[in-house]
Design a protein around this motif. Structure first.
Motif: not given
Length: 88
Positions: A72-76, A81-84
């Motif tokens: 979902t957009r929220g999960e993405f 953010y975790r990647v950032l």
């Protein structure tokens, strides 16, 4: 005497062919959707994402890129953010 080795080779060949014909399990992607979006972004975009992430400015939130995924957009966005957090 020659029939036994020929029969063994034939049976072994049939077994190998049967094993090769089986459907391969689906491989899971090694990157998450957030990581995929990060690596598809240009160097300038990555720099902007990191600048916005470091600033933590609610007036100028990070606009996560669009990326094709089953999330979902929220999960993405959470994944991005975790990647950032890792990359910046």
């Amino acid at each position: 005497m020659k029939r036994a080795p020929i029969l063994a080779v034939t049976v072994l060949s049939a077994a190998l062919l049967a094993g090769c014909a089986q459907e391969k399990p689906e491989l899971r992607p090694t990157r998450s959707a957030g990581e995929g979006a990060w690596y598809e972004a240009s160097k300038a975009d990555r720099h902007e994402y990191c600048e916005a992430y470091r600033a933590h400015d609610p007036q100028h939130p990070i606009s996560a890129p669009t990326y094709a995924s089953e999330e979902t957009r929220g999960e993405f966005v959470d994944d991005f953010y975790r990647v950032l957090k890792k990359k910046c």
